[in-house]
Write a protein that holds these residues in place. Structure first.
Motif, PDB file in Angstrom:
ATOM      1  N   ARG A   1      20.363  46.244  45.980  1.00  0.00           N
ATOM      2  CA  ARG A   1      21.655  46.753  46.402  1.00  0.00           C
ATOM      3  C   ARG A   1      21.584  47.207  47.849  1.00  0.00           C
ATOM      4  N   GLN A   2      22.728  47.167  48.515  1.00  0.00           N
ATOM      5  CA  GLN A   2      22.796  47.577  49.904  1.00  0.00           C
ATOM      6  C   GLN A   2      24.098  48.318  50.153  1.00  0.00           C
ATOM      7  N   ALA A   3      23.966  49.570  50.530  1.00  0.00           N
ATOM      8  CA  ALA A   3      25.107  50.384  50.912  1.00  0.00           C
ATOM      9  C   ALA A   3      25.338  50.250  52.408  1.00  0.00           C
ATOM     10  N   PRO A   4      26.559  50.499  52.889  1.00  0.00           N
ATOM     11  CA  PRO A   4      26.834  50.380  54.320  1.00  0.00           C
ATOM     12  C   PRO A   4      25.898  51.226  55.167  1.00  0.00           C
ATOM     13  N   GLY A   5      25.310  50.612  56.187  1.00  0.00           N
ATOM     14  CA  GLY A   5      24.424  51.317  57.086  1.00  0.00           C
ATOM     15  C   GLY A   5      23.030  51.573  56.562  1.00  0.00           C
ATOM     16  N   LYS A   6      22.717  51.071  55.374  1.00  0.00           N
ATOM     17  CA  LYS A   6      21.412  51.301  54.780  1.00  0.00           C
ATOM     18  C   LYS A   6      20.679  49.984  54.544  1.00  0.00           C
ATOM     19  N   GLU A   7      19.379  50.085  54.383  1.00  0.00           N
ATOM     20  CA  GLU A   7      18.564  48.918  54.084  1.00  0.00           C
ATOM     21  C   GLU A   7      18.777  48.472  52.652  1.00  0.00           C
ATOM     22  N   ARG A   8      18.600  47.182  52.428  1.00  0.00           N
ATOM     23  CA  ARG A   8      18.669  46.654  51.076  1.00  0.00           C
ATOM     24  C   ARG A   8      17.464  47.152  50.279  1.00  0.00           C
ATOM     25  N   GLU A   9      17.719  47.676  49.088  1.00  0.00           N
ATOM     26  CA  GLU A   9      16.654  48.232  48.281  1.00  0.00           C
ATOM     27  C   GLU A   9      16.594  47.581  46.906  1.00  0.00           C
ATOM     28  N   GLY A  10      15.392  47.476  46.387  1.00  0.00           N
ATOM     29  CA  GLY A  10      15.212  46.967  45.047  1.00  0.00           C
ATOM     30  C   GLY A  10      15.672  47.975  44.015  1.00  0.00           C
ATOM     31  N   VAL A  11      16.279  47.485  42.948  1.00  0.00           N
ATOM     32  CA  VAL A  11      16.775  48.338  41.879  1.00  0.00           C
ATOM     33  C   VAL A  11      15.954  48.130  40.609  1.00  0.00           C
ATOM     34  N   LEU A  12      16.027  46.926  40.049  1.00  0.00           N
ATOM     35  CA  LEU A  12      15.315  46.588  38.832  1.00  0.00           C
ATOM     36  C   LEU A  12      14.887  45.135  38.880  1.00  0.00           C
ATOM     37  N   CYS A  13      13.855  44.813  38.135  1.00  0.00           N
ATOM     38  CA  CYS A  13      13.352  43.449  38.074  1.00  0.00           C
ATOM     39  C   CYS A  13      12.921  43.128  36.656  1.00  0.00           C
ATOM     40  N   ILE A  14      13.116  41.881  36.266  1.00  0.00           N
ATOM     41  CA  ILE A  14      12.582  41.391  35.002  1.00  0.00           C
ATOM     42  C   ILE A  14      11.667  40.211  35.307  1.00  0.00           C
ATOM     43  N   SER A  15      10.464  40.240  34.776  1.00  0.00           N
ATOM     44  CA  SER A  15       9.480  39.216  35.064  1.00  0.00           C
ATOM     45  C   SER A  15       9.698  37.992  34.187  1.00  0.00           C
ATOM     46  N   GLY A  16       8.981  36.925  34.525  1.00  0.00           N
ATOM     47  CA  GLY A  16       9.058  35.721  33.719  1.00  0.00           C
ATOM     48  C   GLY A  16       8.568  35.901  32.302  1.00  0.00           C
ATOM     49  N   SER A  17       7.741  36.917  32.069  1.00  0.00           N
ATOM     50  CA  SER A  17       7.247  37.211  30.737  1.00  0.00           C
ATOM     51  C   SER A  17       8.107  38.223  29.996  1.00  0.00           C
ATOM     52  N   GLY A  18       9.150  38.743  30.648  1.00  0.00           N
ATOM     53  CA  GLY A  18      10.085  39.636  29.994  1.00  0.00           C
ATOM     54  C   GLY A  18       9.902  41.109  30.277  1.00  0.00           C
ATOM     55  N   GLY A  19       8.839  41.488  30.954  1.00  0.00           N
ATOM     56  CA  GLY A  19       8.648  42.879  31.300  1.00  0.00           C
ATOM     57  C   GLY A  19       9.595  43.317  32.396  1.00  0.00           C
ATOM     58  N   THR A  20       9.949  44.574  32.402  1.00  0.00           N
ATOM     59  CA  THR A  20      10.892  45.095  33.385  1.00  0.00           C
ATOM     60  C   THR A  20      10.247  46.186  34.228  1.00  0.00           C
ATOM     61  N   THR A  21      10.740  46.305  35.459  1.00  0.00           N
ATOM     62  CA  THR A  21      10.257  47.305  36.401  1.00  0.00           C
ATOM     63  C   THR A  21      11.442  47.941  37.096  1.00  0.00           C
ATOM     64  N   THR A  22      11.442  49.251  37.182  1.00  0.00           N
ATOM     65  CA  THR A  22      12.460  49.976  37.917  1.00  0.00           C
ATOM     66  C   THR A  22      11.893  50.387  39.267  1.00  0.00           C
ATOM     67  N   TYR A  23      12.559  49.974  40.347  1.00  0.00           N
ATOM     68  CA  TYR A  23      12.087  50.292  41.692  1.00  0.00           C
ATOM     69  C   TYR A  23      12.784  51.508  42.287  1.00  0.00           C
ATOM     70  N   ALA A  24      14.010  51.740  41.914  1.00  0.00           N
ATOM     71  CA  ALA A  24      14.770  52.863  42.442  1.00  0.00           C
ATOM     72  C   ALA A  24      14.732  54.015  41.452  1.00  0.00           C
ATOM     73  N   ASN A  25      14.061  55.094  41.836  1.00  0.00           N
ATOM     74  CA  ASN A  25      13.952  56.248  40.945  1.00  0.00           C
ATOM     75  C   ASN A  25      15.307  56.830  40.587  1.00  0.00           C
ATOM     76  N   SER A  26      16.264  56.690  41.480  1.00  0.00           N
ATOM     77  CA  SER A  26      17.571  57.282  41.260  1.00  0.00           C
ATOM     78  C   SER A  26      18.338  56.654  40.104  1.00  0.00           C
ATOM     79  N   VAL A  27      17.931  55.467  39.647  1.00  0.00           N
ATOM     80  CA  VAL A  27      18.661  54.805  38.570  1.00  0.00           C
ATOM     81  C   VAL A  27      17.927  54.853  37.240  1.00  0.00           C
ATOM     82  N   LYS A  28      16.755  55.438  37.200  1.00  0.00           N
ATOM     83  CA  LYS A  28      15.989  55.505  35.962  1.00  0.00           C
ATOM     84  C   LYS A  28      16.769  56.253  34.895  1.00  0.00           C
ATOM     85  N   GLY A  29      16.815  55.669  33.719  1.00  0.00           N
ATOM     86  CA  GLY A  29      17.557  56.250  32.625  1.00  0.00           C
ATOM     87  C   GLY A  29      19.027  55.920  32.627  1.00  0.00           C
ATOM     88  N   ARG A  30      19.516  55.273  33.688  1.00  0.00           N
ATOM     89  CA  ARG A  30      20.930  54.942  33.777  1.00  0.00           C
ATOM     90  C   ARG A  30      21.180  53.436  33.828  1.00  0.00           C
TER      91      ARG A  30
END
Length: 124
Positions: free
Chosen positions: A38-67
């Motif tokens: 995601r990218q907000a105006p004036g900010k760098e593009r940041e990773g939020v979440l990812c799903i791997s080819g094997s199905g595992g998920t990773t959360t990169y943005a702490n602010s969205v954990k649990g949401r």
């Protein structure tokens, strides 16, 4: 030719929910890592979440954990981002991205294919 197309963005009140979709053509997502940025105006593009080819998920943005959460439908060749309990600071253009590898990565430069983005605006 590979195309990624996001949809599902819009205007939502704080505390509301959205589901974003990423539809792929010319590329099979079920054996690739697919991420949402995601990218907000004036900010760098940041990773939020990812799903791997094997199905595992990773959360990169702490602010969205649990949401937020990510899922994939292999039959439809689509990846989804589920956004819950939205906050004003979640307002941004959301992009899906895929790489020609199975494992996830948090940096934009690691991804080979990008969609054009979908706008999410959280406001009263």
């Amino acid at each position: 030719q590979v195309h990624l197309v996001e949809s599902g963005g819009g205007l939502v009140q704080p505390g509301g929910s959205l589901r974003l979709s990423c539809a792929a053509s010319g590329f099979t997502l079920d054996k690739s890592a697919t991420a949402w940025f995601r990218q907000a105006p004036g900010k760098e593009r940041e990773g939020v979440l990812c799903i791997s080819g094997s199905g595992g998920t990773t959360t990169y943005a702490n602010s969205v954990k649990g949401r937020f959460s990510i899922s994939r439908d292999n039959g439809k060749n689509m990846v989804y981002l589920h956004l819950n309990s939205l906050k004003v600071e979640d307002t941004a253009v959301y992009y899906c991205a895929a790489r020609r590898y199975i494992t996830c990565h948090m940096l934009t430069g690691a991804y080979d294919y990008w969609g054009q983005g979908t706008q999410v605006t959280v406001s009263t």
